[in-house]
Design an enzyme around this catalytic site. Structure first.
Site, mmCIF file in Angstrom:
data_model
loop_
_atom_site.group_PDB
_atom_site.id
_atom_site.type_symbol
_atom_site.label_atom_id
_atom_site.label_comp_id
_atom_site.label_asym_id
_atom_site.label_seq_id
_atom_site.Cartn_x
_atom_site.Cartn_y
_atom_site.Cartn_z
ATOM 1 N N GLU A 49 54.664 46.740 -24.669
ATOM 2 C CA GLU A 49 55.127 45.729 -24.971
ATOM 3 C C GLU A 49 55.197 45.859 -25.309
ATOM 4 O OE1 GLU A 49 53.016 43.691 -20.300
ATOM 5 O OE2 GLU A 49 51.577 44.364 -22.188
ATOM 6 N N GLU B 220 49.538 49.421 -15.027
ATOM 7 C CA GLU B 220 48.506 48.230 -14.846
ATOM 8 C C GLU B 220 48.449 48.397 -12.975
ATOM 9 O OE1 GLU B 220 49.823 46.290 -18.682
ATOM 10 O OE2 GLU B 220 50.708 47.883 -17.480
#
Length: 254
Positions: free
Chosen positions: A108, A128
């Protein structure tokens, strides 16, 4: 500034290094504050033109520090996102120099950067879903804007990492280097950008980043409003004058 983030500069380029190699540069509150403070310095400085974000010890970042999370720490900055850059990226260009893994929050941070240089041994992933979580720090939002929807969904839904070669094929990476060469190549790219008119560079980035959210008509109108001050700036006159006089321009940033 914490020694968990090292900041230096050379020739108008700021180098921000996440410095927790013993924890694979996992992101905690100290790293978040250090990166955010460094980017604030980048934005406020008239001398700094471009930022380069990297990690120490052969790893970019393995993502959020789960031990720190259990202690109540967050790698987010209120209103600014992960490390202060995912929701509010800097106006000036930011380049990611990636060695090793860029996973979860590490990816990210890469997506918050404008350009990406990576060693061929680097790996990029969004794991995730393997932990029954959603990549809410920006990957699910930003990855489909950087690569095709199909490629983004493959990474997001499988959680499997991809190689630098595969990431380059997807369009996520600008340049691939030999192992250990990402930072030097990123600095070379940064130097090319830093040599250009800073006001023009900042506005060009603003237009290019925003265009995906504009309709055709809106885009032309928004661009016209943003670029008018650039064409009326001292730098624009200096650029034309320097070209006519066959000399290097001296930018003022206004």
């Amino acid at each position: 500034m914490s020694d968990e983030v090292l900041v230096s500069s050379r020739d108008g380029v700021q180098i921000i290094t996440i410095n927790r190699p013993e924890a694979r540069n996992a992101l905690n509150a100290g790293v978040a504050r250090g990166v955010a403070d460094a980017v604030d310095e980048l934005e406020s400085s008239d001398e700094l033109r471009v930022g380069v974000l990297t990690g120490a010890g052969g790893t970019f970042s393995s993502g959020m520090d789960l031990k720190a999370f259990l202690r109540g720490e967050s790698p987010g900055i209120e209103g600014r996102g992960l490390c202060g850059i995912t929701e509010t990226p800097p106006r000036k260009p930011l380049i990611a120099a990636v060695e090793g893994y860029a996973l979860a929050g590490g990816l990210e941070l890469v997506l918050a950067c404008d350009l990406v240089v990576a060693a061929r041994t680097a790996r990029f992933g969004v794991p995730e879903v393997k932990r029954a979580l959603v990549a809410g720090g920006g990957a699910a939002l930003l990855l489909p804007k950087r690569v095709s929807t199909a490629h983004a969904l493959e990474m997001l839904l499988t959680g499997e990492p991809v190689t630098a070669h595969r990431a380059a094929e997807m369009g996520l990476i600008n340049r691939v280097t030999d192992e250990g060469g990402a930072l030097d190549a990123a600095l070379e790219l940064a130097a090319l950008i830093a040599a250009n008119g800073p006001l023009a560079v900042a506005v060009t980035k603003q237009v290019a980043r925003a265009t995906v959210d504009w309709s055709w008509e809106q885009g032309w109108a928004e661009q016209a409003a943003l670029i008018a001050p650039v064409f009326q700036s001292e730098d624009a006159r200096e650029g034309a004058t320097a070209f006519a006089e066959k000399r290097a321009p001296q930018w003022k940033g206004h």
